[in-house]
Scaffold this active site. Structure first.
Site, PDB file in Angstrom:
ATOM      1  N   HIS A 361       0.830  -1.206   0.000  1.00 15.00           N
ATOM      2  CA  HIS A 361       0.000   0.000   0.000  1.00 15.00           C
ATOM      3  C   HIS A 361       0.860   1.251   0.000  1.00 15.00           C
ATOM      4  O   HIS A 361       0.620   2.202  -0.748  1.00 15.00           O
ATOM      5  CB  HIS A 361      -0.917  -0.031   1.228  1.00 15.00           C
ATOM      6  CG  HIS A 361      -1.863   1.126   1.294  1.00 15.00           C
ATOM      7  ND1 HIS A 361      -2.426   1.565   2.461  1.00 15.00           N
ATOM      8  CD2 HIS A 361      -2.325   1.956   0.331  1.00 15.00           C
ATOM      9  CE1 HIS A 361      -3.207   2.600   2.217  1.00 15.00           C
ATOM     10  NE2 HIS A 361      -3.163   2.855   0.935  1.00 15.00           N
ATOM     11  N   ASP A 626       1.716  -9.423 -12.790  1.00 17.06           N
ATOM     12  CA  ASP A 626       1.451 -10.787 -12.333  1.00 17.06           C
ATOM     13  C   ASP A 626       1.704 -11.808 -13.432  1.00 17.06           C
ATOM     14  O   ASP A 626       2.189 -12.911 -13.173  1.00 17.06           O
ATOM     15  CB  ASP A 626       0.009 -10.911 -11.820  1.00 17.06           C
ATOM     16  CG  ASP A 626      -0.090 -10.611 -10.328  1.00 17.06           C
ATOM     17  OD1 ASP A 626       0.910 -10.815  -9.621  1.00 17.06           O
ATOM     18  OD2 ASP A 626      -1.157 -10.176  -9.887  1.00 17.06           O
TER      19      ASP A 626
END
Length: 754
Positions: A361, A626
């Site tokens: 984050h 990813d």
């Protein structure tokens, strides 16, 4: 042997510095293996020579004074060949080198094992005996295991030692590798922040008023004593006598003047109270943890608990607000959004987090705010660098401590070039994103915070290719309600209207766990994440989709995207839920239209079923981060293997091209929203492959546009063909570098750290 190994590693971890760690290694290994000699040679990074650094059984006067080259002696052979050498008559080996005065001529048996950390030979571990015999397989295996275990410990100790040396030696410098979290270069001073009540995270800091620190310590100690008494009385009737006696143990530890006197001594020597407490308690905890008796080992937990309790009071007693220098580089074991928020924005120039990943984050916030950041700098001895001069290289992921004049000048120049380049690119803001021969390439933006909106629009974003809906979830201590979500999404949609906004449904799991919805798995990246979580919890999914649809009323610029899709059944189930939410809202009187729905292609299975997926949805979007990670089986947030993460890998490029072909075969548009889309050089390949849209962080928008406006689309197919024919990522990188030079865009290639 396993217990001995564990014991040695634990003892070495507790060592105060590198030399102490090496001395423990040689004495303990000699003891466990029953050998007469144990020696550690450490490789000097600059000269490459193997320096005699610690020993048990040879002449101690020569420690640090003699060395061997990589081509000299048996030790040099071990280092050069990177494999053990086991001899019964070492003196008869052709590579044997006699070192006068060291005293090894009487020892015939020789066993040496390389100490290797992250592919780099750090040194050689040697044991020797007088009798002529080969060490058996168990002994050789133990030494090899020992060297492998100690490699990381020695690397960390060396890093810590380099900091300690730099504090006491003019000109000493050190560099530490992490993971690039947010691009750019930051030059400033370290401000170390620690989480509440974590003893090992407290930075060392000098005190201006020892008397005030002593008062704070005594006050905290009294408060903890009162807390323990209160707990003892409260639970007196609820616990059996044996368990209630634990409180007496705690009180005896508090009243034992020994450790408290050590804290007082350190405070009187100038250390602040928190640092003194941390150092003393950590030392006592390690002592108890190393004891063999189970009862005494358990006492380490009691001491740790009490230490945290005292530290918590010390931390809350600090009434003076923290002071931040003009060029603050925030450093911590694990930085959080709240820590970031404490620093005035105009003073914050960079960040370094010992733990965490580029997807953490705080890293996302750093990119949104344009703050150069390095994550995962695991070897950085952060508690020892308060107020130190640092350079944060957000391009390569390096942190430079106490940089030399040469290194400082290099990065000052890079930083100035970045600023000049950014200012120069501003002129492109309102110009179309098209090639010299007229090929249009829409540039969209990845967002997650309202802070992103103004910058994105100022830099010419033509839409939102990825809105990370998990960020509002991460910022709360509970699931946001449907109305809270609707208001947040509405704000984003209005800000960009009439431009399209692609909202990804909740993507948690992996390294993005909600504090109020923890997901604990041994292998989280192959576990319960993305669409898998929300399909298992349709109540979460339906509330979010309803909020998105409500937010789009009257705007009709919403697009919904499904993450982590690995099969068509997941798409079918998700589409059914979306239509159900839509039908319910229509029945309730909402004036909305069903938005375009797309799928993220980020796992290999989705690549091979891209055409089937495209038939079911309105668009595809590649998540290159990813996809690269899963194709190469490389966790890019793991510093040990981050060097193997290559977005230009031929397998990645083939997959990217395959997705475009599959989507277009079904007449569906396809975009890409991973970091590759914001790489100015990679854009040349992505355009040639036929991607219909590129989505990136707002900091990359103008750089990418500059490249697009400097090239000819009809020349890119040849570049792509050549790139698809080579065998390695480095060859692809060379082709792209040449092309960037040819079109005059070499200045946009990411700087390489000194």
């Amino acid at each position: 042997m396993l217990e001995a190994l564990r014991s040695i590693v634990q003892a070495v971890n507790a060592a105060g510095n590198l030399q102490a760690a090496l001395d423990i290694i040689v004495s303990r290994i000699a003891e466990v293996m029953g050998t007469e000699v144990c020696t550690v040679y450490l490789r000097d990074p600059e000269s490459g020579r193997l320096i005699f650094m610690a020993n048990q059984g040879l002449n101690p006067d020569l420690i640090g004074k003699i060395s061997l080259g990589p081509d000299e002696g048996l030790v040099g052979q071990v280092a050069r060949r990177e494999e053990p050498v086991n001899l019964d008559h070492a003196e008869k080996h052709p590579n044997f080198l006699y070192l006068p005065g060291i005293g090894e001529e009487q020892y015939h048996s020789f066993l040496g094992a390389p100490i290797i950390h992250q592919r780099t030979v750090m040194g050689v571990l040697v044991v020797q005996q007088k009798d002529s015999r080969r060490f058996d397989e168990d002994e050789e295996a133990f030494l090899v295991t020992m060297s492998a275990q100690l490699a990381g410990v020695i690397a960390h100790a060396r890093a810590t030692g380099s900091i300690s040396t730099a504090q006491n030696a003019v000109g000493a410098t050190a560099s530490f590798k992490g993971i690039a979290g947010a691009t750019g270069v930051a030059i400033g001073r370290a401000v170390v922040v620690a989480p509440i009540a974590e003893l090992h995270s407290v930075p060392r800091r000098q005190s201006d008023d020892p008397q005030l620190e002593l008062q704070a310590f005594q006050s905290a100690l009294s408060a903890v004593r009162a807390d323990i008494h209160a707990l003892s009385e409260k639970l007196f009737k609820q616990l059996p006598a044996d368990e209630h006696a634990l409180f007496d143990v705690y009180l005896r530890i508090i009243d034992d003047g020994t450790w408290a006197a050590e804290v007082v001594k350190k405070i009187n020597e100038g250390e602040w109270a928190q640092g003194a407490l941390s150092q003393v308690m950590s030392s006592h905890i390690r002592t108890f943890e190393m004891m063999e008796d189970a009862y005494f080992k358990e006492r380490a937990t009691d001491i740790k608990d009490l230490g945290r309790r005292v530290l918590a009071y010390l931390q809350t007693s600090e009434v003076e607000p923290a002071e931040y220098p003009e060029k603050t580089i925030l450093v911590g074991e694990e930085l959080t959004a709240s820590m970031l928020g404490e620093v005035p924005r105009e003073k914050l120039v960079g960040m370094v987090s010992v733990r965490g990943s580029s997807n953490s984050h705080v890293a996302i916030l750093a990119r949104a705010m344009g703050i150069p950041t390095v994550m995962g700098a695991a070897d950085l001895p952060y508690t020892q660098i308060e107020n130190a001069n640092l350079i944060v290289d957000g391009y390569s992921g390096y942190v430079h401590y106490n940089p030399s004049a040469e290194v400082y000048e290099h990065f000052r120049s890079v930083s100035e070039e970045d600023q000049v380049l950014t200012q120069g690119l501003e002129a492109l803001r309102d110009l179309p994103s098209e090639t010299l021969d007229g090929h249009r390439m829409p540039l969209w933006v990845n967002t997650g915070l309202m802070a992103d909106v103004a910058r994105s629009l100022d830099r010419g974003a033509e839409g939102v290719g990825l809105y990370r809906t998990e960020i509002p979830f991460l910022l709360r201590e509970r699931f946001p309600s449907e109305e809270e979500q609707r208001a947040i999404y509405r704000e984003q949609l209005i800000a960009f209207a009439p431009l399209p906004v692609t909202m990804r449904t909740l993507d948690i799991g992996g390294d993005k766990a909600l504090p109020y919805f923890p997901i604990e798995e041994e292998n989280p990246f192959l576990g319960w994440r993305g669409i898998r979580v929300t399909l298992d919890h349709p109540e979460i999914f339906l509330v979010q989709v309803r909020a998105m649809l409500k937010a789009s009323e009257g705007l009709n610029n919403l697009r919904i995207m499904l993450p982590m899709i690995s099969n068509v059944q997941e798409v079918d189930e998700a589409l059914e839920l979306v239509r159900r939410a839509y039908d319910e809202l229509i029945e309730d009187g909402w004036d909305i239209t069903l938005p375009p729905i797309g799928v993220m292609v980020e796992v290999p299975a989705a690549v091979y079923q891209a055409r089937q997926l495209a038939r079911r949805v309105d668009f595809l979007s590649v998540g290159s981060n990813d996809l690269t990670q899963y194709l190469l089986a490389v966790d890019r947030n793991n510093t040990r293997v981050a060097d193997l993460y290559h977005a230009y890998h031929p397998a990645v490029l083939n997959s990217l091209r395959q997705v475009v072909d599959a989507a277009h075969a079904e007449g569906k548009p396809v975009g890409i929203c991973g970091e590759l889309a914001g790489d100015p050089a990679a854009v040349l390949l992505l355009m040639a492959m036929g991607y219909d849209m590129l989505s990136m962080n707002d900091n990359s928008l103008l750089r990418v546009k500059a490249v697009i406006r400097s090239c000819r689309f009809d020349e890119l197919q040849s570049l792509l063909d050549h790139s698809m024919q080579v065998d390695t990522a480095d060859e692809v990188k060379s082709l792209l570098r040449k092309m960037m030079i040819d079109i005059g865009m070499e200045r946009l290639l990411q700087p390489i750290g000194a």
